[in-house]
Design an enzyme around this catalytic site. Sequence first.
Site, mmCIF file in Angstrom:
data_model
loop_
_atom_site.group_PDB
_atom_site.id
_atom_site.type_symbol
_atom_site.label_atom_id
_atom_site.label_comp_id
_atom_site.label_asym_id
_atom_site.label_seq_id
_atom_site.Cartn_x
_atom_site.Cartn_y
_atom_site.Cartn_z
ATOM 1 N N HIS A 64 0.839 -1.204 0.000
ATOM 2 C CA HIS A 64 0.000 0.000 0.000
ATOM 3 C C HIS A 64 0.874 1.254 0.000
ATOM 4 C CE1 HIS A 64 -3.551 2.440 1.473
ATOM 5 N NE2 HIS A 64 -2.542 3.192 1.883
ATOM 6 N N GLU A 65 1.834 1.300 0.918
ATOM 7 C CA GLU A 65 2.677 2.500 1.018
ATOM 8 C C GLU A 65 3.564 2.657 -0.214
ATOM 9 O OE1 GLU A 65 1.785 4.509 3.124
ATOM 10 O OE2 GLU A 65 0.693 3.184 4.475
ATOM 11 N N HIS A 68 1.676 4.255 -3.040
ATOM 12 C CA HIS A 68 1.516 5.711 -2.964
ATOM 13 C C HIS A 68 2.609 6.403 -3.775
ATOM 14 C CE1 HIS A 68 -1.888 6.429 -0.431
ATOM 15 N NE2 HIS A 68 -1.401 5.780 0.613
ATOM 16 N N TYR A 79 -4.477 14.849 -2.418
ATOM 17 C CA TYR A 79 -4.834 14.030 -1.257
ATOM 18 C C TYR A 79 -5.961 14.685 -0.448
ATOM 19 C CZ TYR A 79 -3.966 10.422 2.235
ATOM 20 O OH TYR A 79 -4.078 9.338 3.074
ATOM 21 N N GLU A 88 -5.972 6.537 -1.984
ATOM 22 C CA GLU A 88 -5.965 5.478 -0.977
ATOM 23 C C GLU A 88 -6.453 4.152 -1.558
ATOM 24 O OE1 GLU A 88 -4.911 5.070 2.121
ATOM 25 O OE2 GLU A 88 -3.966 7.036 2.010
ATOM 26 N N ASP A 166 -10.231 13.639 8.127
ATOM 27 C CA ASP A 166 -9.485 12.670 7.320
ATOM 28 C C ASP A 166 -9.281 13.178 5.892
ATOM 29 O OD1 ASP A 166 -8.264 10.178 6.638
ATOM 30 O OD2 ASP A 166 -10.189 9.379 5.962
ATOM 31 N N HIS A 171 -9.645 7.943 3.714
ATOM 32 C CA HIS A 171 -9.594 6.546 4.147
ATOM 33 C C HIS A 171 -10.990 5.944 4.320
ATOM 34 C CE1 HIS A 171 -5.556 7.943 5.456
ATOM 35 N NE2 HIS A 171 -5.192 6.718 5.110
#
Length: 259
Positions: A64-65, A68, A79, A88, A166, A171
Amino acid sequence: MDTCFYLQVYRRNSIDNEGLPLQAVVHYGTHYDNAFWDGSRMIFGDGDNDLFNRFTIAIDVIGHELTHGVTEYEANLVYSGQSGALNESISDVFGSMIKQYSLNQRVDQADWLIGAGLFTAKVHGTERHGPVLRDMANPGQAYNDPLLGKDPQPYHMDHYDPTLEDNGGVHINSGIPNRAFYLTASTLGGYSWERAGHIWYETVCDPRLRPTAQFSDFAKLTLENAEKLYRHGSPEWTAVLEAWDRVGVPVPVPAIGGR
């Protein structure tokens, strides 16, 4: 495994496709309960050992990271709001595929859960499974805990959350495009990174994907890339169209060969 996935499946040479050396920081901070991409490297905390275990425990979180970074180089999605939720979701989609690839799992063998094992035994799951960060197949069913509350992710645009928290729900509302990918992959079967993943990858790399893209913009491009890769009206094209319809994201259907 993460970079092997991108190289072996999509012939991508690192996150910038030009062989950029990858950097990651582990054991970040003290009892740090998170992982993130800081614009140049991946950062992973060890968790507090109360609610969270170490964030490197789940390969899909690492994927996931890393993703990005790929998204930043290709689309640089803002974002915030829907573009942030797409950011995300793309990371969840490819993080899940990386896990499936590492386990050699077909679509019907995968759990479609993000962050399994990340929560400690103190955190309550749901009737479906133990606690996880997100459930791509069933957004809103990741956890249900007295302290953390219930998973707030919507599965359909009828339940889209216009929150200002958020970063505009990046998310939270990512559950909608997450489920669209799950539905596409489940309809097509086989390995998720083949047909469904190929369509999503081509869309992430599509120069028409603007930094402020909304769900409908991304959905339209997935349909157009399904047509380019396969054909108008093909099972792949139809699966994409029907998936977005099932999560309430309208996609205008172009004429054959149309843009």
